[in-house]
Design an enzyme around this catalytic site. Structure first.
Site, PDB file in Angstrom:
ATOM      1  N   GLY A 203     -15.865  79.970 -14.947  1.00 33.26           N
ATOM      2  CA  GLY A 203     -16.920  79.815 -13.953  1.00 33.26           C
ATOM      3  C   GLY A 203     -18.168  80.560 -14.346  1.00 33.26           C
ATOM      4  O   GLY A 203     -19.292  80.041 -14.229  1.00 33.26           O
ATOM      5  N   ASP A 204     -18.018  81.784 -14.823  1.00 36.67           N
ATOM      6  CA  ASP A 204     -19.155  82.549 -15.326  1.00 36.67           C
ATOM      7  C   ASP A 204     -19.758  81.892 -16.553  1.00 36.67           C
ATOM      8  O   ASP A 204     -20.981  81.755 -16.673  1.00 36.67           O
ATOM      9  CB  ASP A 204     -18.717  83.966 -15.697  1.00 36.67           C
ATOM     10  CG  ASP A 204     -18.598  84.884 -14.491  1.00 36.67           C
ATOM     11  OD1 ASP A 204     -19.381  84.718 -13.547  1.00 36.67           O
ATOM     12  OD2 ASP A 204     -17.718  85.752 -14.489  1.00 36.67           O
ATOM     13  N   LEU A 205     -18.914  81.502 -17.494  1.00 39.05           N
ATOM     14  CA  LEU A 205     -19.410  80.970 -18.754  1.00 39.05           C
ATOM     15  C   LEU A 205     -20.098  79.620 -18.561  1.00 39.05           C
ATOM     16  O   LEU A 205     -21.114  79.332 -19.209  1.00 39.05           O
ATOM     17  CB  LEU A 205     -18.254  80.843 -19.747  1.00 39.05           C
ATOM     18  CG  LEU A 205     -17.598  82.173 -20.137  1.00 39.05           C
ATOM     19  CD1 LEU A 205     -16.366  81.937 -20.988  1.00 39.05           C
ATOM     20  CD2 LEU A 205     -18.587  83.074 -20.866  1.00 39.05           C
ATOM     21  N   GLN A 235     -22.222  78.992  -9.774  1.00 38.98           N
ATOM     22  CA  GLN A 235     -20.960  78.952 -10.505  1.00 38.98           C
ATOM     23  C   GLN A 235     -20.094  77.787 -10.033  1.00 38.98           C
ATOM     24  O   GLN A 235     -19.479  77.086 -10.844  1.00 38.98           O
ATOM     25  CB  GLN A 235     -20.197  80.256 -10.302  1.00 38.98           C
ATOM     26  CG  GLN A 235     -20.799  81.471 -10.961  1.00 38.98           C
ATOM     27  CD  GLN A 235     -20.082  82.732 -10.527  1.00 38.98           C
ATOM     28  OE1 GLN A 235     -20.107  83.104  -9.357  1.00 38.98           O
ATOM     29  NE2 GLN A 235     -19.436  83.402 -11.449  1.00 38.98           N
TER      30      GLN A 235
END
Length: 433
Positions: A203-205, A235
């Site tokens: 989700g962050d990436l 996100q």
């Protein structure tokens, strides 16, 4: 940012401010960067991963990125493992990996002087990146509207869990929040087990990569027209966009995606298979790859078998489980990962499932410069992943280390905001830096 009392009188500080050029005043300049983004100035107010990684990618390609941290509440990842140690000092390898190539300053945005300093820096910047909960920067008095008024060409990238609009905008969120709310968690795991989180912070990436895309798109527009804008990346939205065919399967056929383990929902064979010393991925599902595989493994008759001689037939789950999968299992059972790759890896999609140690030590990884050593002076080199985007004429520069907390505060405020030494000293005395 913490809630300290306001700093020194704004008018006293403002009286010492002098105009500066795009990258510095007449006597002090910021370090020159080369690369495709040379001359682009980025203020990185973000923390942890999605925002810092977005800013780092821009830094790799030559942008002058200034990481801004609260002097009493810095980026929490400075305390994340693993640690390199030099005497009583320690350096977070995690922080080093996501903040290379940046200048580091401190500003307390809860102080009036700190707010004004950010505004003065934003006047000379091209991009601001932050990943606070929506509304946080507005409450501090330095949100998009304020900074856009100070610099109409500014690109303001805001990364958050649920985005800047919508009913969920103010909810707290982490990577796993996005995996859960975006549907990805429900799609991952073995068919007979519970849903399983993807094994990295996807989700962050995902938000990082969409933020880079949005930021550079908005920067192109600002350079052409002089008009900046808000880049809003969530996100959860980013995870939804990674679910491949799950959305159209539901909207077209009413099929809800579920966790299918290591198999693809319909492409077969295309999954994990055991071998003598571990596992391999094998994806020989097309008619061409199936025929080649049958020849390589000494069973050419399977390519002409009328029950499994076409891709559509092999896609049928019952046919696959009863006929195709046992054939593949037989091919791999007595062979090691290396033997299988040597036999078939150059011809059909067959790849050993490697652990991270094997990846780092793989000569192919070194050939692509995907594990690099960045010197951190007394701490020594930190080996970390490199830059996957390879540009032929303006390659990334991944050699610059992460900064110490506030290491470049004097330099940046002098060169970019145009402050003199007395002004910087007053900010320091007031606790604004």
């Amino acid at each position: 940012m913490d809630g300290r009392a306001a700093g020194p009188d704004r008018h006293r500080l403002a009286g010492r401010h002098r105009p500066a050029g795009p990258l510095g005043g007449p006597h002090v300049t910021l370090p020159h960067r080369t690369g495709a983004l040379s001359g682009v100035v980025v203020l990185d107010l973000s923390r942890v991963l999605a925002g810092p990684y977005c800013a780092e990618i821009l830094a790799d390609f030559g942008a002058t990125v200034i990481k801004i941290e609260n002097p009493r509440d810095p980026d929490v990842t400075r305390g994340f493992p693993p640690y390199l140690r030099h005497g009583d000092e320690e350096l977070s390898g995690y922080f080093a990996q996501y903040n290379r190539g940046k200048l580091g300053i401190t500003l307390d945005l809860a102080t009036e002087a700190g707010k004004q300093a950010l505004i003065d820096l934003a006047k000379r910047a091209d991009i601001v990146i932050e990943n606070f909960r929506p509304g946080t920067m507005d409450k501090l008095g330095v949100g998009y509207d304020v900074l856009h008024e100070a610099n109409p060409r500014l690109v303001y990238t805001a990364i958050s869990g649920y985005g800047q609009t919508g009913r969920n905008r103010t909810k707290p969120a982490f990577d796993s929040t996005a995996q859960a709310a975006g549907g990805l968690w429900s799609m991952n795991g073995s068919p007979d087990g519970v849903p399983v989180r993807v094994g990295t912070v996807i989700g962050d990436l995902a938000a990082t990569l969409f933020a880079v895309t949005g930021t550079l798109t908005a920067l192109r527009h600002a350079e052409r027209t002089g008009a900046g804008q808000l880049v809003d990346v969530a996100q959860v939205d980013s995870v939804v966009a990674l679910t491949e065919n799950a959305v159209v399967n539901y909207t077209v056929d009413g099929v809800v995606a579920t966790h299918t383990g290591n198999q693809h929902p319909w492409v077969r064979p295309y999954e994990l298979f055991p071998c003598a010393d571990g596992y391999v991925f094998f994806g020989g599902y097309t008619d061409k790859f199936w025929r080649l595989s049958c020849e390589l493994f000494g069973t050419p008759e399977h390519a002409a078998d009328p029950e499994i001689d076409s891709m559509r037939k092999r896609f049928e789950k019952d046919v696959y489980e009863r006929r195709v999968r046992p054939i593949v299992l037989g091919w791999f059972a007595e062979r090691t990962k290396d033997e299988l790759e040597a036999l078939a890896g150059d011809t059909v999609p067959l790849t050993a499932v490697k652990d991270v140690g094997e990846v780092v030590d793989d000569p192919a990884t070194a050939e692509r410069e995907m594990v690099i050593a960045v010197d951190h002076e007394e701490f020594g080199p930190v080996r970390m992943f490199g830059q996957p985007v390879k540009l032929s004429e303006t390659p990334a520069d991944t050699t610059l280390r992460a900064s110490r907390l506030g290491e470049h505060t004097q330099l940046v405020l002098t060169a970019l905001a145009g402050y003199d030494a007395d002004t910087v000293a007053a900010l320091r005395e007031a606790g604004a830096i």
